[in-house]
Write an enzyme that holds these catalytic residues in place. Structure first.
Site, short mmCIF file in Angstrom:
data_model
loop_
_atom_site.label_atom_id
_atom_site.label_comp_id
_atom_site.label_asym_id
_atom_site.label_seq_id
_atom_site.Cartn_x
_atom_site.Cartn_y
_atom_site.Cartn_z
N SER A 23 0.85 -1.20 0.00
CA SER A 23 0.00 0.00 0.00
C SER A 23 0.89 1.25 0.00
CB SER A 23 -0.86 -0.03 1.27
OG SER A 23 -1.45 1.22 1.54
N TYR A 39 -3.79 -0.55 9.97
CA TYR A 39 -3.58 -0.82 8.55
C TYR A 39 -2.17 -0.40 8.14
CZ TYR A 39 -4.62 -0.80 3.49
OH TYR A 39 -4.61 -1.04 2.14
P1 NAD Z 1 -11.77 -5.03 -1.34
O1 NAD Z 1 -12.32 -4.70 -0.01
O2 NAD Z 1 -12.68 -5.07 -2.52
O3 NAD Z 1 -10.98 -6.39 -1.31
C1 NAD Z 1 -10.54 -7.03 -0.14
C2 NAD Z 1 -10.64 -8.52 -0.36
O4 NAD Z 1 -10.19 -9.20 0.81
C3 NAD Z 1 -12.09 -8.94 -0.60
O5 NAD Z 1 -12.14 -9.85 -1.67
C4 NAD Z 1 -12.48 -9.59 0.70
O6 NAD Z 1 -13.47 -10.58 0.55
C5 NAD Z 1 -11.14 -10.18 1.13
N1 NAD Z 1 -11.15 -10.47 2.56
C6 NAD Z 1 -11.23 -9.59 3.57
N2 NAD Z 1 -11.28 -10.25 4.74
C7 NAD Z 1 -11.22 -11.57 4.44
C8 NAD Z 1 -11.25 -12.75 5.21
N3 NAD Z 1 -11.36 -12.73 6.55
N4 NAD Z 1 -11.19 -13.95 4.57
C9 NAD Z 1 -11.11 -14.01 3.22
N5 NAD Z 1 -11.08 -12.91 2.45
C10 NAD Z 1 -11.14 -11.72 3.05
O7 NAD Z 1 -10.64 -3.93 -1.59
P2 NAD Z 1 -9.36 -3.95 -2.53
O8 NAD Z 1 -8.98 -2.54 -2.72
O9 NAD Z 1 -9.58 -4.79 -3.72
O10 NAD Z 1 -8.26 -4.60 -1.57
C11 NAD Z 1 -7.39 -5.64 -2.00
C12 NAD Z 1 -6.03 -5.43 -1.36
O11 NAD Z 1 -5.46 -4.24 -1.88
C13 NAD Z 1 -6.07 -5.27 0.15
O12 NAD Z 1 -4.97 -5.93 0.73
C14 NAD Z 1 -5.93 -3.77 0.32
O13 NAD Z 1 -5.40 -3.43 1.56
C15 NAD Z 1 -5.01 -3.46 -0.81
N6 NAD Z 1 -4.93 -2.06 -1.24
C16 NAD Z 1 -6.01 -1.42 -1.74
C17 NAD Z 1 -5.88 -0.10 -2.13
C18 NAD Z 1 -7.02 0.69 -2.69
O14 NAD Z 1 -6.88 1.89 -2.89
N7 NAD Z 1 -8.16 0.09 -3.00
C19 NAD Z 1 -4.66 0.56 -2.01
C20 NAD Z 1 -3.58 -0.14 -1.50
C21 NAD Z 1 -3.73 -1.44 -1.11
#
Ligand code: NAD
Length: 253
Positions: free
Chosen positions: A145, A158
């Site tokens: 991130s 986080y």
């Molecule tokens: P999102 O919330 O759509 O995806 C998160 C995923 O993690 C989902 O598919 C959810 O079902 C899964 N998850 C959460 N808890 C879980 C559990 N207990 N068991 C199984 N699965 C679980 O959001 P995203 O943005 O697609 O996030 C994906 C990754 O990217 C994460 O690690 C997030 O921290 C990271 N990220 C996102 C951003 C952003 O701007 N969206 C930026 C940097 C990092």
């Protein structure tokens, strides 16, 4: 040099958090690049499966709650049965809890650290053990991130977890590179997914963030496809312990 080195034809990839957002985008991209894809998620990944079925790609799911560390052996076993040997692991699943630092509870702290940090390490360890044992190597891609680099606001657990992801990526790479295992990470910038929904709904924060992104827009799941394919492919054979930012220029400012 041949573009074939970017192909994932004949490889099998496990992607956690495969039902939405960036995880779904990576699943679709990997299947398009020729991989067999196994999505790990708490709930059915039907939408991801449907997107991959459009071009007759290979996708199956393993249902597991990634807050439960005891499920790791079952995940490794079921993934191994789906298409044969697993070659690639993407630790994408992650949660975020927004709260003033003064009010964060230990329960919330632990829930974020468990999924974003502890599970990432021990799931990586479980697959790495199989790769060390068979001597054929593998690829691990962790989703970091901007808060692997910066402090962030109202998300201290986080930030702690994502800073750990960048550190663990280097630590694991140092020990496993000699086993032909590439451990790297992708640091997405501000992407339009569920993770940032509340941020985008907050008019002032949303505007502050957007005005700081040199590319002038939020990222999409498709934006990290190229980096995710590269790091999973033979093209990244000598890339170890690196976190690649895909951030519209955010860190360059
Ligand atoms: P999102 O919330 O759509 O995806 C998160 C995923 O993690 C989902 O598919 C959810 O079902 C899964 N998850 C959460 N808890 C879980 C559990 N207990 N068991 C199984 N699965 C679980 O959001 P995203 O943005 O697609 O996030 C994906 C990754 O990217 C994460 O690690 C997030 O921290 C990271 N990220 C996102 C951003 C952003 O701007 N969206 C930026 C940097 C990092």
């Amino acid at each position: 040099m041949s573009l074939n080195m970017f192909s994932l034809e004949g490889k099998t990839a496990v992607v956690t958090g495969a039902n939405t957002g960036l995880g779904q985008g990576i699943c679709v991209a990997y299947a398009q690049a020729g991989a067999n894809v196994i999505g790990v998620a708490r709930r059915s990944c039907q939408e991801t499966a449907d997107k991959i079925a459009v071009f007759s790609g290979n996708f199956t799911e393993v249902i597991a709650d990634l807050s439960d560390i005891s499920l790791i052996p079952r995940i490794v076993e079921e993934a191994g049965k789906a298409y044969g040997r697993v070659d690639i692991l993407v630790n994408n699943a992650g949660i975020i809890k927004r709260c003033d630092a003064a009010d964060v509870t230990m329960e919330d702290w632990d829930s974020v650290i468990n999924i974003n940090e502890k599970m990432v390490f021990f799931l990586s360890q479980a697959f790495a053990k199989t790769w060390i044992a068979d001597g054929k190597g593998g690829k691990i891609i962790n989703i970091a991130s901007m808060l692997s680099y910066q402090g962030g606001i109202r998300v201290p657990a986080y930030t702690a977890s994502k800073s750990a992801v960048m550190g663990m990526t280097k630590a694991m790479a140092n020990e496993w590179a000699s086993h032909n295992i590439n451990v790297n990470a992708i640091a997405p910038g501000y992407m339009a997914t569920n993770n940032t929904e509340n941020l985008r709904k907050d008019g002032q924060r949303s505007e502050e963030i957007l005005s700081r992104i040199p590319a002038g827009r939020w990222g999409t799941p498709e934006d990290i496809a190229g980096a995710a394919i590269f790091l999973a492919s033979d093209a990244a054979a000598y890339v170890h312990g690196f976190t690649l930012a895909v951030d519209g220029g955010w860190l360059a400012r």
